[in-house]
Design a protein around this motif. Structure first.
Motif, PDB file in Angstrom:
ATOM      1  N   VAL A   1      -9.062  -5.696  -4.204  1.00 39.32           N
ATOM      2  CA  VAL A   1      -8.524  -5.287  -5.516  1.00 39.32           C
ATOM      3  C   VAL A   1      -8.497  -6.477  -6.460  1.00 39.32           C
ATOM      4  O   VAL A   1      -8.847  -6.358  -7.644  1.00 39.32           O
ATOM      5  CB  VAL A   1      -7.121  -4.673  -5.345  1.00 39.32           C
TER       6      VAL A   1
ATOM      7  N   ASP B   1     -12.595  -1.151  -6.263  1.00 38.32           N
ATOM      8  CA  ASP B   1     -11.710   0.015  -6.173  1.00 38.32           C
ATOM      9  C   ASP B   1     -11.378   0.238  -4.701  1.00 38.32           C
ATOM     10  O   ASP B   1     -12.136   0.881  -3.970  1.00 38.32           O
ATOM     11  CB  ASP B   1     -12.410   1.231  -6.770  1.00 38.32           C
TER      12      ASP B   1
ATOM     13  N   LEU C   1     -11.510   3.294   0.995  1.00 41.95           N
ATOM     14  CA  LEU C   1     -10.204   3.728   1.476  1.00 41.95           C
ATOM     15  C   LEU C   1      -9.979   3.131   2.858  1.00 41.95           C
ATOM     16  O   LEU C   1     -10.824   3.272   3.746  1.00 41.95           O
ATOM     17  CB  LEU C   1     -10.138   5.256   1.555  1.00 41.95           C
TER      18      LEU C   1
ATOM     19  N   THR D   1      -8.156   1.101  -1.733  1.00 46.32           N
ATOM     20  CA  THR D   1      -6.837   1.698  -1.549  1.00 46.32           C
ATOM     21  C   THR D   1      -6.416   1.567  -0.091  1.00 46.32           C
ATOM     22  O   THR D   1      -7.215   1.815   0.823  1.00 46.32           O
ATOM     23  CB  THR D   1      -6.856   3.189  -1.929  1.00 46.32           C
TER      24      THR D   1
ATOM     25  N   GLY E   1       0.825  -1.207   0.000  1.00 46.71           N
ATOM     26  CA  GLY E   1       0.000   0.000   0.000  1.00 46.71           C
ATOM     27  C   GLY E   1       0.857   1.254   0.000  1.00 46.71           C
ATOM     28  O   GLY E   1       2.086   1.203   0.092  1.00 46.71           O
ATOM     29  N   ARG E   2       0.210   2.390  -0.084  1.00 46.44           N
ATOM     30  CA  ARG E   2       0.914   3.674  -0.109  1.00 46.44           C
ATOM     31  C   ARG E   2       1.329   4.059   1.297  1.00 46.44           C
ATOM     32  O   ARG E   2       0.532   4.009   2.230  1.00 46.44           O
ATOM     33  CB  ARG E   2       0.006   4.754  -0.704  1.00 46.44           C
TER      34      ARG E   2
ATOM     35  N   VAL F   1      -7.740  -5.103   1.621  1.00 49.42           N
ATOM     36  CA  VAL F   1      -7.605  -4.276   0.411  1.00 49.42           C
ATOM     37  C   VAL F   1      -7.048  -5.093  -0.745  1.00 49.42           C
ATOM     38  O   VAL F   1      -7.558  -5.025  -1.875  1.00 49.42           O
ATOM     39  CB  VAL F   1      -6.724  -3.051   0.697  1.00 49.42           C
TER      40      VAL F   1
END
Length: 362
Positions: A319, A324, A298, A326, A34-35, A315
């Motif tokens: 995905v 969708d 999210l 994140t 993940g970010r 997540v």
């Protein structure tokens, strides 16, 4: 007696094998990570470290005495602590108590917010504590940044009620919110929702994800988007970070450390007992359900909390199913850190990301 003992031993062996198989089958969802968000420079690092240190000291002061209490007394003290932790915080929103078809709740409406835009918020607290009162700083902020009326619900808590009672209250409140706003029933005000959002943290994040699947499968209006903060997604508690981050999770450690020595399959059995329901059922473990066809989602989590991998696995599986979804991870912040806005710089940073996410999906 011999037959009974044999049956118990066989059951334990089967439970252990099932645990080992499930653990291996879900490990593929531990990547990608993940970010990630970290302080931008040395000044930001120092400011963040000072804020986290001060907050951790306050949290340890509030949660430390809980570790020595008997279980029932601990639950009552935890409820009082969660309700009072932010009692001196100022908010700008109007608070409107309501009965959401039998579920106690309150509307949190920021100045000028569009009440045709509805936002259901489901609080955390290990399914045993928490209330809208303890979350007003966050719901006030969510109302402002999403230009919506937030319905914060006071669902029934364990152990007085079952885990499924928590789920039922969320469904009831969601249906009620679709037909009622802060001014009353939409049939009278002609103010049907122009946008719908759902969010929750920790246990409330679990209930949020369970609600999304239920709405999809029962022909309810889907939310435009949803947010889960540090959610519980696997009620068997098998994610690697449950043990790996035990010592770094200042908030959840008092609740979880007694489980550190317990074999994983025994934790699953204990989880079933506590929930009063089969822990592998997606109605309490949304990670184990069908994650296709869900609204944009999210998930925020701290890299040092025990529930990090619950969010990560959910997540990555979502995905893979075409949803969708994140994941955003922050370094060195407490479990559900956005509730500590504005004391933590990372809380403001996280809420900026939340703001952008909901704007993209309004």
């Amino acid at each position: 007696m011999i037959i009974l003992v044999g049956a118990i031993l066989v059951g334990l062996v089967l439970a252990l094998l099932a645990f080992m198989f499930t653990r291996d089958s879900l490990s593929k969802y531990d990547l990608p990570e993940g970010r990630r968000f970290s302080p931008a420079d040395a000044t930001a690092v120092a400011a963040s470290a000072a804020a986290v240190k001060a907050l951790n000291k306050r949290l340890r002061g509030a949660s430390g005495p809980l570790e020595k209490m008997p279980w029932k007394q601990r639950i009552l003290a935890m409820r009082e602590t969660m309700d009072s932790f932010f009692s001196n915080s100022d908010i700008a929103s109007q608070i409107i108590p309501v009965d959401a078809a039998g579920v106690p709740a309150e509307w949190v409406v920021a100045p000028g917010a569009d009440s045709s835009r509805r936002f259901l918020y489901i609080h955390g607290g290990a399914f045993m504590a928490g209330s809208p009162k303890g979350y007003r700083v966050l719901t006030d902020k969510l109302s402002a940044i999403t230009n919506s009326a937030v319905l914060a619900i006071d669902y029934r808590l364990m152990p007085e009620n079952t885990r499924l009672a928590c789920v039922e209250d969320c469904r009831t409140a969601y249906d009620w919110m679709l037909e009622n706003g802060p001014q009353g029933p939409d049939a009278d005000t002609l103010e049907f929702p122009t946008a719908v959002f759902v969010a929750g943290d920790s246990a409330g994040g679990n209930l949020t994800l369970v609600l999304l699947a239920w709405a999809r499968d029962n022909q309810r209006r889907a939310p435009n988007a949803a947010l889960a903060l540090s959610p519980v997604t696997d009620s068997r508690y098998t994610s690697p970070s449950i043990r790996g981050n035990l010592n770094s999770d200042v908030i959840l450690k008092p609740l979880a450390k007694r489980l550190a020595w317990v074999p994983g399959f025994m934790i699953g059995l204990a989880a079933r007992f506590m929930a009063g329901h089969r822990a592998s059922d997606p109605v309490v473990s949304p990670l184990l359900g069908d994650l296709a066809g869900l609204p944009p989602l999210l998930v925020l989590a701290s890299d040092c909390e025990i529930l990090r991998d619950d969010g990560r696995r959910y997540v990555n599986k979502a995905v893979e199913a075409g949803t969708d979804a994140t994941l955003m991870l922050w370094d060195n912040v407490p479990h559900v850190w956005p509730i500590f806005y504005p004391d933590l710089p990372e809380a403001a940073e996280a809420l900026e990301q939340v703001d952008g996410f909901f704007k993209r999906h309004s």
